[in-house]
Design a protein around this motif. Structure first.
Motif, mmCIF file in Angstrom:
data_model
loop_
_atom_site.group_PDB
_atom_site.id
_atom_site.type_symbol
_atom_site.label_atom_id
_atom_site.label_comp_id
_atom_site.label_asym_id
_atom_site.label_seq_id
_atom_site.Cartn_x
_atom_site.Cartn_y
_atom_site.Cartn_z
ATOM 1 N N GLY A 166 0.801 -1.216 0.000
ATOM 2 C CA GLY A 166 0.000 0.000 0.000
ATOM 3 C C GLY A 166 0.835 1.267 0.000
ATOM 4 N N GLN A 167 2.173 1.131 -0.001
ATOM 5 C CA GLN A 167 3.043 2.308 0.004
ATOM 6 C C GLN A 167 2.877 3.097 -1.292
ATOM 7 N N SER A 168 2.677 4.401 -1.158
ATOM 8 C CA SER A 168 2.518 5.275 -2.308
ATOM 9 C C SER A 168 3.610 6.330 -2.290
ATOM 10 N N LEU A 169 4.262 6.543 -3.425
ATOM 11 C CA LEU A 169 5.345 7.515 -3.535
ATOM 12 C C LEU A 169 4.916 8.616 -4.493
ATOM 13 N N ALA A 170 4.809 9.834 -3.974
ATOM 14 C CA ALA A 170 4.365 10.971 -4.781
ATOM 15 C C ALA A 170 5.084 12.236 -4.327
ATOM 16 N N LEU A 171 5.227 13.187 -5.240
ATOM 17 C CA LEU A 171 5.809 14.478 -4.901
ATOM 18 C C LEU A 171 4.747 15.368 -4.274
ATOM 19 N N THR A 172 5.186 16.250 -3.387
ATOM 20 C CA THR A 172 4.310 17.272 -2.814
ATOM 21 C C THR A 172 5.009 18.611 -2.915
ATOM 22 N N SER A 173 4.336 19.591 -3.492
ATOM 23 C CA SER A 173 4.939 20.904 -3.702
ATOM 24 C C SER A 173 5.228 21.607 -2.383
ATOM 25 N N TRP A 174 6.140 22.587 -2.437
ATOM 26 C CA TRP A 174 6.351 23.491 -1.307
ATOM 27 C C TRP A 174 5.165 24.451 -1.228
ATOM 28 N N LYS A 175 4.955 25.028 -0.048
ATOM 29 C CA LYS A 175 3.892 26.017 0.110
ATOM 30 C C LYS A 175 4.182 27.258 -0.716
ATOM 31 N N ASN A 176 5.432 27.707 -0.686
ATOM 32 C CA ASN A 176 5.913 28.759 -1.578
ATOM 33 C C ASN A 176 7.429 28.635 -1.652
ATOM 34 N N LEU A 177 8.080 29.496 -2.412
ATOM 35 C CA LEU A 177 9.526 29.362 -2.633
ATOM 36 C C LEU A 177 10.348 29.533 -1.357
ATOM 37 N N ASP A 178 9.771 30.153 -0.336
ATOM 38 C CA ASP A 178 10.493 30.373 0.919
ATOM 39 C C ASP A 178 9.976 29.497 2.058
ATOM 40 N N ASP A 179 9.055 28.584 1.741
ATOM 41 C CA ASP A 179 8.455 27.743 2.779
ATOM 42 C C ASP A 179 8.303 26.319 2.253
#
Length: 436
Positions: A166-179
């Motif tokens: 059930g392991q899922s590998l996905a990218l998650t964006s940053w909140k903004n360029l400084d966070d």
């Protein structure tokens, strides 16, 4: 002369300090402390790990970045959800794995190993993968940062899902360029129907690279680079996508931006900057389902949104918003149905599709005709002359013209009115040509 000697000794001492602050491994007796020059560096010197902060922020993080590239390009952050507020943190490894400790001795982040390690050791590999091993068995990786992606996809990483665990590998964006805290967008493999690479916002698809057709994702340019190999695996146990670098001198990364756009970039030593080789924000048709159901999106056409043959527009407001298309006739399918071939297309959304790797395109057509719910079909794999079968049901979503490449797609036309419309159209053209 005495001052010169003292200056030379001082310079030598500074040089020694800088060298000694670079670590090749972490052990329980050798952690990394914030506020020092201590960092962990990969064997070839490509990547570096340690504490860092962004701009003038007071937040401190443990992360991985390219050692020799300026400004710093961060590819992974451990404590992206809980930054340190001062420079008193410690990054350490113990029998229960990696952890980040704050100034009060509290653990703010941990690798959460499932078992204890007798002699733990941490290495940063040349791939940018931070790994935890046991000195007694250095061949086995007990934990790795590649299993916990951030916003950056590096060669050797995987995006996908393990059906057994059930392991899922996905990218998650940053909140903004400084966070670097998790933003609104994720990119991974949607495993409904035929798996496809998608970007989602709040669980809803906003961009779809498409399914894998043996050469590339159906919505992206053909992936043909001499310095890298693209791998897509789909079987009963797992589905994943990864890049393999063939020329180690080339630095390549893909990133999901805070705005939800995937970019593929390579480093240029001549320009001392990152070159963009592919981005998803090419035109308006990249917005998922822009035209609605049963349409073709064409950014270079007189009308961006057009109904597929046999369908008519449901609605279109004064602002040009298109509400999709419905069947011109509700006639029940029969043996007189035929298919219209569309060429050079990004194949539609496959989340409700059916596929078979073994049957031919001709068999695929016959099978679609035998099922009144089957709306269209195409080859599953276009490499080596084409193979396999892909079926769509009920409606078509997110199909578009591509500037290059694309794939053949066969749309079902119901016998009677829809075929009569086409015949009438061709007869009109023929009649007109007689008097031109």
């Amino acid at each position: 002369m005495g001052s010169f000697k003292r200056l030379a000794v001082y310079s030598l001492l500074l040089s020694f300090i800088r060298i000694s602050s670079t670590l090749s491994i972490l052990t329980p007796t050798q952690p990394i402390r914030d506020g020092t020059n201590e960092t962990l560096v990969s064997a070839g010197g490509t990547f570096e790990a340690g504490f860092f902060s962004i701009s003038n922020s007071k937040s401190h993080y443990v992360g991985i970045w390219y050692k020799s590239i300026s400004p710093r390009t961060v590819v992974w952050v451990a404590n992206r959800e809980e930054p340190l507020t001062d420079s008193s943190g410690v990054f350490q490894v113990n029998s229960d794995g990696l952890s980040i400790i704050n100034s009060r001795g509290g653990r703010i982040w941990s690798s959460n190993l499932s078992k204890t390690i007798e002699k733990p050791v941490v290495q940063l590999l040349e791939s940018g993968n931070l790994v935890v091993k046991d000195r007694q068995n250095l061949e086995s990786i007990l934990w790795q940062s590649f299993d916990h992606p951030g916003d950056t996809f590096l060669p050797g990483m995987k995006l996908g899902r393990n059906f057994k665990t059930g392991q899922s590998l996905a990218l998650t964006s940053w909140k903004n360029l400084d966070d670097p805290s998790p933003g609104e967008f994720s990119m991974g493999i949607d495993t409904h129907g035929l798996p496809q690479l998608v970007v989602t916002k709040g669980g809803s698809t906003v961009y779809r690279a498409g399914s894998w057709n043996g050469l590339s994702f159906t919505g992206t340019p053909t992936l043909n680079y001499s310095y890298m190999k693209f791998v897509f695996v789909l079987n009963e146990e797992e589905v994943f996508y990864e890049n393999e670098i063939l020329n180690s001198s080339i630095l390549m990364r893909s990133r999901l931006t805070p705005e939800g756009y995937p970019f593929r970039l390579t480093w240029s030593n001549q320009k001392t900057s990152w070159d963009t080789h592919y981005s998803s924000n090419m035109d308006e048709c990249e917005n998922y389902g822009l035209c609605g159901a049963n349409t073709n999106c064409n950014p270079r056409g007189t009308k961006v949104c057009e109904c597929l043959t046999g369908f008519t527009a449901k609605s279109q407001d004064s602002n040009g918003s298109f509400g999709g298309c419905g069947r011109t006739t509700q006639q029940v399918c029969n043996k007189g149905d035929r298919f219209q071939k569309y060429e050079g297309k990004k194949l539609p959304d496959t989340s409700s599709s059916w596929y078979d790797k073994t049957i031919s395109l001709r068999e695929c057509e016959k099978l679609c005709l035998s099922n009144c719910s089957c709306t269209a079909y195409a080859n599953l794999n276009i490499s080596g002359g084409g193979s396999g079968c892909l079926h769509w049901f009920d409606y078509i979503m997110d199909m578009r013209e591509l500037p290059e490449g694309g794939q053949d797609f066969y749309l079902r036309l119901l016998a009677g009115s829809e075929l009569n419309i086409i015949s009438s159209f061709h007869m009109t053209l023929a009649f007109s040509s007689c008097f031109s």
